[in-house]
Structures are given as C-alpha cells and as structure tokens.
Design an enzyme around this catalytic site. Sequence first.
Site, short mmCIF file in Angstrom:
data_model
loop_
_atom_site.label_atom_id
_atom_site.label_comp_id
_atom_site.label_asym_id
_atom_site.label_seq_id
_atom_site.Cartn_x
_atom_site.Cartn_y
_atom_site.Cartn_z
N SER A 1 8.42 -4.29 4.72
CA SER A 1 9.68 -5.10 3.73
C SER A 1 9.99 -5.31 3.15
O SER A 1 10.31 -3.61 2.36
CB SER A 1 8.47 -6.86 4.45
OG SER A 1 7.73 -6.08 2.84
N LYS A 2 10.45 -6.20 2.80
CA LYS A 2 11.00 -5.73 1.44
C LYS A 2 11.01 -4.96 0.31
O LYS A 2 10.97 -4.52 -0.46
CB LYS A 2 11.96 -7.61 1.27
CG LYS A 2 13.17 -7.67 1.38
CD LYS A 2 13.93 -9.02 0.61
CE LYS A 2 14.77 -9.50 1.70
NZ LYS A 2 15.57 -11.34 0.79
N ARG A 3 9.39 -5.44 -0.06
CA ARG A 3 8.63 -5.38 -0.67
C ARG A 3 8.29 -3.38 -0.75
O ARG A 3 8.41 -2.77 -2.22
CB ARG A 3 6.60 -5.55 -0.60
CG ARG A 3 6.09 -5.88 -1.83
CD ARG A 3 5.02 -6.33 -1.60
NE ARG A 3 4.99 -6.66 0.48
CZ ARG A 3 3.65 -6.14 0.57
NH1 ARG A 3 3.37 -5.30 -0.27
NH2 ARG A 3 3.46 -5.79 1.76
#
Length: 469
Positions: free
Chosen positions: A238-240
């Site tokens: 994910s973006k994380r």
Amino acid sequence: MSVKTRFAPSPTGYLHVGGARTALFSWLYAKKNNGSFVLRIEDTDLERSTQESVDAILEGMAWLDLGYDEGPFYQTQRFDRYKEIIQQLLDQGDAYYCYCSKEELEALREQQMADKEKPRYNGKCRENPEDKAELNRVIRFRNPEEGKVVIDDLVKGKIIVANKELDDLIIARTDGTPTYNLTVVVDDMDMGITHVVRGDDHVNNTPRQINILKALGAELPHYAHLPMILGDDGARLSKRHGAVSVMQYRDDGYLPEALLNYLVRLGWSHGDQEIFSREEMIELFDLSQVNVAASTFNTEKLLWLNHQYIMNSDPELVAKHLEWHMQQRGIDVATQGPALVDLVKAQRERSKTLVEMSDASLYFYQDFTEYDEKAAKKNFKLAAIEPLQALLDAFNGVDEWQGEALHEIVLQTAETLELKLGKVAQPLRVAVCGTGMSPSIDVTLSLLGREKTLKRLERAINYIKEKNS
Ligand code: GLU
C-alpha cells in the site's frame, strides 16, 4: 500467430508499482516474442475514472519508456461495439434479461448466507421469455451449468473451476452500460490478444471470461496471473510501503531504468543476477519463470539498485534525468554552471538518488546564501584568512583554469605557509561550496570555474574579517 499482450489499467488513480510491474511483464513478453503490446484504458466506470488518472498513467508509461505498439484505446469509445455483442449474446440465448429487484437479490443473499451457502444468483429469470422492456432490468450471461473451465495459467499452472461454482453474471447494468467482464472479453477478442498478463486479483474473473469468449466462438488467449506484491511487513503493498505513484519515484530521484530493474525482479529471477539492462530483460524474461508466491517490496534494495545505475550508467543518460531535478530547483543548467555530464561524473559515487545529487550540487550553479554553520565554525577562524588570501592571489594569476594545476597550488600554499593540507583545503572548500562536503578539490574547483571561485574566496575572507572584528 504472433504474440500480442496488453496492459489494461482502469484510470481510477495513478500508475503505481503493482500496475507498472504488470505493464512491464506484459511489455517484456511481447518484446521477447517480437510481438506487439497494446495499451487499453478501461474507463467504463464513469464515476471513478478521471482524465487526471489517464494522464498520470500515460505519463508513467512514458517515463518508464514502456512504449505501446497500439493504443491507447479507450473503452468509453467502444460502447456501440459492446452493445452489439450483448445483443448477439441475447439473440443466441447466451444472455437473458433479469428483472430481480435489489431487495429480492439481497434477501436471496441473506438466505444463502444463513444456509452457509456461497452467495450466488439462483437463475430465477433464466427461463423468463418475457421482454418487459419498460422495467428495470439487467442482462445476465447464461453460464453453462455443466462441465468445467480449465485454465493453463502460465504462472500458476492448471486451475480448474466447475461451472456449477459460477453464477450468471451481469454483463449489462440497468442503464444498459456493459460491465467489466464483458468489456474485457470483447476487447481481448477484437484486439487479438494472445496473452493476458495481469494481477492475480483477476483470477476469479478468468473462468467467467473464458465462458463468454467460448459463447462468442472466440479463440482463447493464454493467461498469466502475476502474484501479489507485499510490503516488508507481509501486508498487501500500500501507500505506506511506498506503493506510490511511479512518478513519485521520479520526484524522489530514481532513474526509470533502476525502477524497471527493480520491478522485473519482483516475482521473476534469473539465477543470482541482480542487474539487467533492458535488452537483457527482454532476452531473458519468461513468464514460466515468474514465481508463484507473492513477492516483497524492499525499498533498501531499490535504493541500492538506483545507486548502481547512477554510478554505472552512461553519464549522458543520468544527466538527462538530472536536468529535470535541477530545473525543479530553479536552475538553468545551460547558462548557470558546469555541464551536467561532468557534474554526474563528479557526484555519482556519493549520490544514491538524483535528489541527493542535485541538492548537493546547487552551489555549482548558484550562490549559496549562508555557510553551513558547523563547517564555518570549524574552518573560518582568523587563522584561515592567510591561506585563503594566498590562494586567492595565486588563483588570480592562473591562466588556464585546470583542476590538477589548481590542486598543485593548494599543495604549495600549504607547504609555503607550513600548514597541514587540511588547514588550507578545508577552509577553501567551505569558502567555495558553503559546506565541508564536495568532490575532490581539483574537481570542485574546475567545475566551479574561475569566476565563482575567486568571488567566493573574497566573500569568505570578508566574512571571516567581519565576524572577528
Ligand atoms: N482494468 C483492470 C484493472 O485495472 C484490468 C483488467 C485486466 O487486465 O483484465 O485492474
């Protein structure tokens, strides 16, 4: 038949790492087989698709230099064709109108859940011959009830799904617009796609798509479903974890070649080899060697690769990308300082990204406003005036501004003044760069040029005098 692959993103966001890897594998497979690669924008979800996302995808593809032989095709421009096919399926009896209301379907679902059954449409409207055109209705594909679908997935191997597991899926909504599974099938058929390479989040759609293709008498493509990419904590990327836009990697100072090299290794390997040129990727890549297991995204490794590419690529190529970063920093490299190729050669060992390289090179192009505090404190004591003045005088008399000769002057100045080299070279470095870190003195001075060097030496001498007065 020659190979034809496609990348078919939905423009509901930017091109991210997962999408870029799918695009790359698809592109590589086409190139390897002297085939062609199609870009298709799946923009039928009018609520979620945006022009901004289309632009971002095209920009990402261009930055990665994944050229397409055909397209971009836009599904929104093919509605007539989808309608035609839906009508054909209705006429053949392979599709039917369904008048079940939302409430009815919801009740059915709840009942099935309560009975611990897999929720699926029960086929109530299957044998309904009426064409109650004025009512809310969807169109469903009449999935075969008997038999099974066998997929010889090029990555996952054989996948067998019994038809009785599949219900009759909606191919047109109440407003007549086609759904994803229908448009994909029509496009893959019309565009002559021979190999569908996509993320394995689509693997459940494949048997349904195959059944529709069969109903249309189309030739079936081969399928290759790519395993997921996980973050380093094992969760879906994910973006994380850095699953950000591909363009963010440009902004962060990565070379597209490094990112491609990183992406090709996400799920594919060739012995222990880590570095692959584009040509090597094309030559060596094969779908049959793609891992079945999910792969893990590793930012450290990407950074390492980027440094390798910065150090070992043709400096002209690195310079081309560096120019963009310098422009972002308001620097006109054509008029303000040394040639970028020379800068790359001077800085590449110490720069893991082009952001690091450009940030550490600004003083070659524009005057800095202040000295690095620590460096000035350490090197700009009163005693530094004498060597700096001696250097200024000596440099003033130099005819040919040439690194080695300038370095020689620095050595001689230290000797004449009976100072350690560091007591001369370090104040000089801070004077001309504003910081205590730069390439070797000969390289630094020759990149800076005569004018900037002399001006900055004078400025430093005045600064020390003022500070101590
Ligand atoms: N448009 C789909 C997506 O973005 C891909 C469809 C496909 O590759 O078949 O996930």
